[in-house]
Design an enzyme around this catalytic site. Structure first.
Site, PDB file in Angstrom:
ATOM      1  N   GLN A 285     -15.267   5.666  89.247  1.00 25.52           N
ATOM      2  CA  GLN A 285     -16.241   6.180  88.279  1.00 25.52           C
ATOM      3  C   GLN A 285     -17.147   5.047  87.786  1.00 25.52           C
ATOM      4  OE1 GLN A 285     -15.235   8.962  84.929  1.00 25.52           O
ATOM      5  NE2 GLN A 285     -15.210   7.090  83.742  1.00 25.52           N
TER       6      GLN A 285
ATOM      7  N   HIS B 231      -9.093   3.455  75.131  1.00 24.33           N
ATOM      8  CA  HIS B 231     -10.409   3.781  74.576  1.00 24.33           C
ATOM      9  C   HIS B 231     -10.783   2.782  73.475  1.00 24.33           C
ATOM     10  CE1 HIS B 231      -8.929   7.983  75.757  1.00 24.33           C
ATOM     11  NE2 HIS B 231     -10.040   7.865  76.466  1.00 24.33           N
TER      12      HIS B 231
HETATM   13  P1  AMP Z   1     -11.585   9.461  79.384  1.00 26.83           P
HETATM   14  O1  AMP Z   1     -11.514   9.842  77.949  1.00 26.83           O
HETATM   15  O2  AMP Z   1     -10.276   9.560  80.094  1.00 26.83           O
HETATM   16  O3  AMP Z   1     -12.728  10.117  80.121  1.00 26.83           O
HETATM   17  O4  AMP Z   1     -11.910   7.909  79.394  1.00 26.83           O
HETATM   18  C1  AMP Z   1     -13.023   7.401  78.705  1.00 26.83           C
HETATM   19  C2  AMP Z   1     -13.200   5.951  79.062  1.00 26.83           C
HETATM   20  O5  AMP Z   1     -12.022   5.229  78.710  1.00 26.83           O
HETATM   21  C3  AMP Z   1     -13.417   5.722  80.565  1.00 26.83           C
HETATM   22  O6  AMP Z   1     -14.395   4.709  80.752  1.00 26.83           O
HETATM   23  C4  AMP Z   1     -12.052   5.291  81.018  1.00 26.83           C
HETATM   24  O7  AMP Z   1     -12.074   4.475  82.191  1.00 26.83           O
HETATM   25  C5  AMP Z   1     -11.578   4.486  79.831  1.00 26.83           C
HETATM   26  N1  AMP Z   1     -10.114   4.365  79.836  1.00 26.83           N
HETATM   27  C6  AMP Z   1      -9.203   5.368  79.985  1.00 26.83           C
HETATM   28  N2  AMP Z   1      -7.947   4.878  79.989  1.00 26.83           N
HETATM   29  C7  AMP Z   1      -8.063   3.523  79.847  1.00 26.83           C
HETATM   30  C8  AMP Z   1      -7.114   2.444  79.797  1.00 26.83           C
HETATM   31  N3  AMP Z   1      -5.808   2.649  79.884  1.00 26.83           N
HETATM   32  N4  AMP Z   1      -7.600   1.180  79.642  1.00 26.83           N
HETATM   33  C9  AMP Z   1      -8.945   0.969  79.556  1.00 26.83           C
HETATM   34  N5  AMP Z   1      -9.881   1.940  79.599  1.00 26.83           N
HETATM   35  C10 AMP Z   1      -9.446   3.205  79.755  1.00 26.83           C
END
Ligand code: AMP
Length: 306
Positions: A153, A37
């Protein structure tokens, strides 16, 4: 950093940021922030003067038997982390704020939503796109950052932006990993030490398939067998799907190229994990969490994936 919890408060911040001049960059999340994030926040800061992070565990995108009630939450820590990374505002709405009684309108996802995650999680992408559309309407960002980690997504948000004419530019940030390869995820906290060891099989398999691609293999069925074989080395993983797909449509391909996505979903114990690689980029082009915590240069987030 300002914490905003209401629609009126958010809109007032947006107006004030606009009045000060410069673009607004937006990072939507479900919280329990990690370096993945935070890499999105870094990317947003490079793209825009004002950066706002939202934390909202969106009930609409969870199925009835999924982990909504036990999804990890720590908004105070999230707030401190976002502030530490230079976010200007932190939007933390309640469920009632986002979905007042009677709010029943939904965004129906377009092409690319039926397979893989869409098949495994019915209604998931309608929930994702509905909340992203609402957040875009509230924040009215110039640029929004999403992770390659959730590649289907990112693709569907890109299509929605195009199809529904949202005036927002999307940036897709490569997946941030632990030094040993495990993709960072808020759900990793659920993994026991032995499940975590098994979960490493996913990135190992993606690395094996990338090596085969680099060695010249272009047949999708051969690459899929390599994936299956590599994943069999982690018998504790229950594999849900292996996708070898076009990045624009997420339709399966017979022959692969540098843009082809290889995506996996698997369960380790009760925890569902997803990961992917773009064959021409490999796993190691993105930064590890280690490097991001101790950056040696300015540009420590790799290339945009899509
Ligand atoms: P989430 O909180 O899991 O809904 O993720 C929020 C955003 O963070 C989304 O755009 C995810 O794709 C991105 N995200 C989650 N994990 C990672 C990661 N390991 N590396 C880069 N972006 C991530």
């Amino acid at each position: 950093m300002e914490q905003l919890e209401t629609v009126d408060g958010l809109r007032a911040w947006v107006r004030a940021a606009r009045a000060r001049g410069g673009d607004i960059g937006f990072v939507p999340t479900m919280g329990y922030l990690h370096e993945g994030h935070l890499a999105l926040i870094d990317a947003a800061r490079r793209e825009a003067r004002h950066v706002i992070v939202s934390v909202f565990v969106n009930p609409l995108q969870f199925g009835p038997n999924e982990d909504l009630s036990r999804y990890p939450r720590d908004p105070a820590r999230d707030r401190a982390l976002a502030e530490g990374r230079g976010a200007e505002a932190f939007f933390l709405p309640s469920v009632e704020t986002m979905y007042p009684a009677g709010a029943g309108t939904r965004v129906e996802p377009g092409e690319g939503a039926t397979r893989w995650e869409g098949a495994a999680r019915p209604g998931h992408f309608a929930g994702v796109l509905t909340v992203v559309a609402k957040l875009f309407n509230l924040v009215q960002p110039d640029v929004a950052c999403f992770g390659q980690k959730d590649i289907q997504q990112a693709l569907l948000v890109r299509r929605m932006v195009r199809d529904l004419d949202f005036p927002v530019r999307l940036v897709v940030v490569p997946t941030v990993r632990e030094p040993d390869g495990l993709a960072l995820s808020s759900r990793n906290v659920f993994l026991s030490p032995s499940e975590r060891a098994e979960a490493l099989g996913i990135s190992r398999a993606l690395r094996a398939v990338t090596e085969m691609y680099r060695g010249g293999e272009r047949r999708a069925d051969v690459l899929e067998s390599v994936m299956q074989e590599a994943l069999r080395l982690s018998p504790g993983l229950a594999v849900e799907y292996i996708a070898i797909a076009d990045p624009g449509t997420m339709e399966p391909v017979d022959r692969v190229g540098p843009d082809t996505v290889v995506a996996v979903a698997a369960r380790a114990g009760g925890t569902r994990l997803i990961d992917n690689v773009i064959l021409g980029q490999g796993l190691d082009d993105a930064s590890t969490a280690d490097e991001i915590e101790n950056p040696s240069g300015d540009d420590h987030v790799g290339r945009s994936a899509l």
